[in-house]
Scaffold this active site. Structure first.
Site, PDB file in Angstrom:
ATOM      1  N   ASP A  26      10.182  36.042  47.600  1.00 22.29           N
ATOM      2  CA  ASP A  26       9.643  36.988  48.589  1.00 22.29           C
ATOM      3  C   ASP A  26       8.347  37.647  48.117  1.00 22.29           C
ATOM      4  O   ASP A  26       8.116  37.805  46.921  1.00 22.29           O
ATOM      5  CB  ASP A  26      10.700  38.067  48.878  1.00 22.29           C
ATOM      6  N   GLY A  76       3.294  37.403  51.779  1.00 19.89           N
ATOM      7  CA  GLY A  76       2.369  38.084  52.695  1.00 19.89           C
ATOM      8  C   GLY A  76       1.713  39.289  52.040  1.00 19.89           C
ATOM      9  O   GLY A  76       0.484  39.490  52.151  1.00 19.89           O
ATOM     10  N   HIS A 124       1.428  32.152  51.401  1.00 19.94           N
ATOM     11  CA  HIS A 124       2.435  31.078  51.454  1.00 19.94           C
ATOM     12  C   HIS A 124       1.954  29.859  50.659  1.00 19.94           C
ATOM     13  O   HIS A 124       2.738  29.247  49.935  1.00 19.94           O
ATOM     14  CB  HIS A 124       2.731  30.697  52.908  1.00 19.94           C
ATOM     15  N   THR A 143      16.875  31.764  58.863  1.00 15.56           N
ATOM     16  CA  THR A 143      17.154  31.666  60.308  1.00 15.56           C
ATOM     17  C   THR A 143      16.510  32.836  61.058  1.00 15.56           C
ATOM     18  O   THR A 143      16.349  32.770  62.273  1.00 15.56           O
ATOM     19  CB  THR A 143      18.676  31.662  60.581  1.00 15.56           C
ATOM     20  N   TRP A 166      12.058  32.892  62.199  1.00 14.74           N
ATOM     21  CA  TRP A 166      11.470  32.452  63.482  1.00 14.74           C
ATOM     22  C   TRP A 166      10.904  33.624  64.267  1.00 14.74           C
ATOM     23  O   TRP A 166      10.132  33.431  65.201  1.00 14.74           O
ATOM     24  CB  TRP A 166      12.534  31.750  64.342  1.00 14.74           C
ATOM     25  N   LEU A 217      17.482  18.042  37.190  1.00 14.00           N
ATOM     26  CA  LEU A 217      17.630  19.268  37.963  1.00 14.00           C
ATOM     27  C   LEU A 217      17.874  18.973  39.452  1.00 14.00           C
ATOM     28  O   LEU A 217      17.212  18.104  40.031  1.00 14.00           O
ATOM     29  CB  LEU A 217      16.338  20.089  37.834  1.00 14.00           C
ATOM     30  N   ARG A 252      17.628  43.646  48.518  1.00 14.92           N
ATOM     31  CA  ARG A 252      18.595  43.169  49.500  1.00 14.92           C
ATOM     32  C   ARG A 252      18.692  41.653  49.396  1.00 14.92           C
ATOM     33  O   ARG A 252      17.835  41.003  48.796  1.00 14.92           O
ATOM     34  CB  ARG A 252      18.205  43.599  50.912  1.00 14.92           C
ATOM     35  N   SER A 260      19.112  39.584  52.175  1.00 13.35           N
ATOM     36  CA  SER A 260      18.480  38.952  53.341  1.00 13.35           C
ATOM     37  C   SER A 260      19.149  37.640  53.782  1.00 13.35           C
ATOM     38  O   SER A 260      18.473  36.648  54.039  1.00 13.35           O
ATOM     39  CB  SER A 260      16.976  38.726  53.082  1.00 13.35           C
ATOM     40  N   GLU A 318      24.946  37.156  39.053  1.00 14.04           N
ATOM     41  CA  GLU A 318      24.225  38.262  38.426  1.00 14.04           C
ATOM     42  C   GLU A 318      22.894  38.399  39.157  1.00 14.04           C
ATOM     43  O   GLU A 318      22.227  37.392  39.426  1.00 14.04           O
ATOM     44  CB  GLU A 318      23.970  37.972  36.938  1.00 14.04           C
TER      45      GLU A 318
HETATM   46  C1  IPE Z   1      13.785  36.372  52.779  1.00 16.31           C
HETATM   47  O1  IPE Z   1      12.621  37.086  52.876  1.00 16.31           O
HETATM   48  C2  IPE Z   1      13.578  34.969  53.273  1.00 16.31           C
HETATM   49  C3  IPE Z   1      12.805  34.105  52.405  1.00 16.31           C
HETATM   50  C4  IPE Z   1      12.331  34.412  51.245  1.00 16.31           C
HETATM   51  C5  IPE Z   1      12.582  32.762  52.896  1.00 16.31           C
HETATM   52  P1  IPE Z   1      12.258  37.944  54.178  1.00 16.31           P
HETATM   53  O2  IPE Z   1      10.911  38.481  53.963  1.00 16.31           O
HETATM   54  O3  IPE Z   1      12.476  37.127  55.402  1.00 16.31           O
HETATM   55  O4  IPE Z   1      13.369  39.072  54.140  1.00 16.31           O
HETATM   56  P2  IPE Z   1      13.315  40.566  54.700  1.00 16.31           P
HETATM   57  O5  IPE Z   1      12.844  40.480  56.118  1.00 16.31           O
HETATM   58  O6  IPE Z   1      12.393  41.323  53.831  1.00 16.31           O
HETATM   59  O7  IPE Z   1      14.723  41.052  54.562  1.00 16.31           O
HETATM   60  C1  IPE Z   2       8.422  35.077  51.592  1.00 18.01           C
HETATM   61  O1  IPE Z   2       7.306  35.886  51.682  1.00 18.01           O
HETATM   62  C2  IPE Z   2       8.253  33.766  52.300  1.00 18.01           C
HETATM   63  C3  IPE Z   2       8.973  33.664  53.579  1.00 18.01           C
HETATM   64  C4  IPE Z   2       9.812  34.534  54.056  1.00 18.01           C
HETATM   65  C5  IPE Z   2       8.742  32.453  54.357  1.00 18.01           C
HETATM   66  P1  IPE Z   2       7.028  36.803  52.940  1.00 18.01           P
HETATM   67  O2  IPE Z   2       6.299  36.013  53.956  1.00 18.01           O
HETATM   68  O3  IPE Z   2       8.304  37.402  53.433  1.00 18.01           O
HETATM   69  O4  IPE Z   2       6.081  37.907  52.364  1.00 18.01           O
HETATM   70  P2  IPE Z   2       6.241  39.477  52.520  1.00 18.01           P
HETATM   71  O5  IPE Z   2       7.635  39.816  52.074  1.00 18.01           O
HETATM   72  O6  IPE Z   2       6.022  39.787  53.961  1.00 18.01           O
HETATM   73  O7  IPE Z   2       5.212  40.048  51.624  1.00 18.01           O
HETATM   74 MG    MG Z   3       9.337  39.028  52.901  1.00 15.92          MG
END
Ligand code: IPE
Ligand code: IPE
Ligand code: MG
Length: 260
Positions: free
Chosen positions: A37, A40, A54, A83, A86, A148, A211, A213, A224
């Site tokens: 995560d 962005g 990304h 999921t 989207w 792996l 979290r 997610s 862990e």
């Molecule tokens: C979790 O990250 C999903 C992925 C890393 C693919 P999100 O950015 O979607 O999760 P939230 O919205 O912060 O909970």
């Molecule tokens: C995780 O990074 C990648 C995906 C969920 C696809 P994010 O796109 O959620 O980036 P942030 O959390 O908004 O910074």
């Molecule tokens: Mg995110």
């Protein structure tokens, strides 16, 4: 094991030598799951658009697969698209789909060279047909590899996975194939995407949020957890080794008592 480790370490030039010294190679988590995560936010910090993050994140995955393999992790499960993702603007969703598609083409030879076996989790029917084909191809090409296991979660949700398992089992009960009493942990797990994989020992989340997610809800019961503020594109092999070192300090009791 140790010989294998050094052989691989020599082969892969970008491994931080000093950092690996803190790792006990006899106690490496067998299965590591990662919520990758922060793509962005990392891009925004650089003054760039989210999709730039990304792309950078895909490069991080490349380097983390290598270090995981080098230290002897057997299974690496990574959350690439949920999921719920989207809900994002269609331009971002399309970009991620393209990126996944490109990753499966560009990385396949190298993954194969490293003896990596590809697996996927998630509802692939809702994915663009071109990606579905590449996923099937990657599974086929790497099917006999013994290194792996790289388990990529695409259009994956833990709740969705559990609901699908329930539906499959309920229909078997309805058809008289199994009795309700026969539904146990093993049977349930055989109906999850992760069938035949042991549960994650270590769950890593980058990007600072605390979290899960919707990631591997059933399987992380006794994982862990290790988190860091670092955004996924900035996450390094050293950071991965830090997570492993932290895991090695943990006392896993599984509801029982400490052996010490
Ligand atoms: C979790 O990250 C999903 C992925 C890393 C693919 P999100 O950015 O979607 O999760 P939230 O919205 O912060 O909970
Ligand atoms: C995780 O990074 C990648 C995906 C969920 C696809 P994010 O796109 O959620 O980036 P942030 O959390 O908004 O910074
Ligand atoms: Mg995110």
């Amino acid at each position: 094991m140790l010989k294998n480790f050094f052989a691989k370490r020599i082969k892969i030039k970008d491994i931080p030598l000093a950092a690996t010294d803190n790792i006990d190679l006899s106690n490496v988590p067998k299965h590591v799951a990662i919520i990758m995560d922060g793509n962005g936010r990392w891009a925004k910090q650089q003054g760039k658009i989210r999709t730039f993050g990304h792309s950078a994140g895909a490069q991080t995955l490349r380097s983390i697969v290598k270090i995981a393999d080098v230290v002897g992790v057997k299974i690496l499960s990574v959350y690439a698209f949920s999921t719920e993702n989207w809900k994002r603007p269609v331009t971002e969703v399309n970009f991620i789909m393209e990126l996944l598609s490109d990753y499966l083409t560009a990385e396949l030879d190298e993954l194969n060279e490293y003896n990596v076996k590809m697996r996927f989790m998630g509802d692939k029917d809702a994915l663009p047909p071109a990606i579905q084909k590449k996923m099937e191809h990657a599974i086929k090409i790497t099917a006999d590899n013994t290194g792996l296991i790289l388990n990529v979660a695409i259009n994956y949700g833990g709740q969705d996975e559990i609901l699908r398992a329930v539906r499959k089992i309920a229909s078997k009960v309805q058809q008289g194939e199994i009795k309700p009493e026969a539904i146990d942990k093993k049977l349930f797990e055989d109906n999850l995407y992760s069938r035949q994989l042991p549960p994650p020992d270590l769950l890593i989340r980058t990007g600072g949020d605390l979290r899960v997610s919707n990631f591997m809800l059933w399987q992380i019961a006794y994982a862990e957890i290790w988190t860091c503020q670092t955004y996924w594109p900035a996450f390094t092999q050293e950071n991965f080794l830090e997570a492993i070192a932290s895991y090695q300090q943990r006392d896993r009791r599984y509801g029982g008592l400490n052996k010490k």
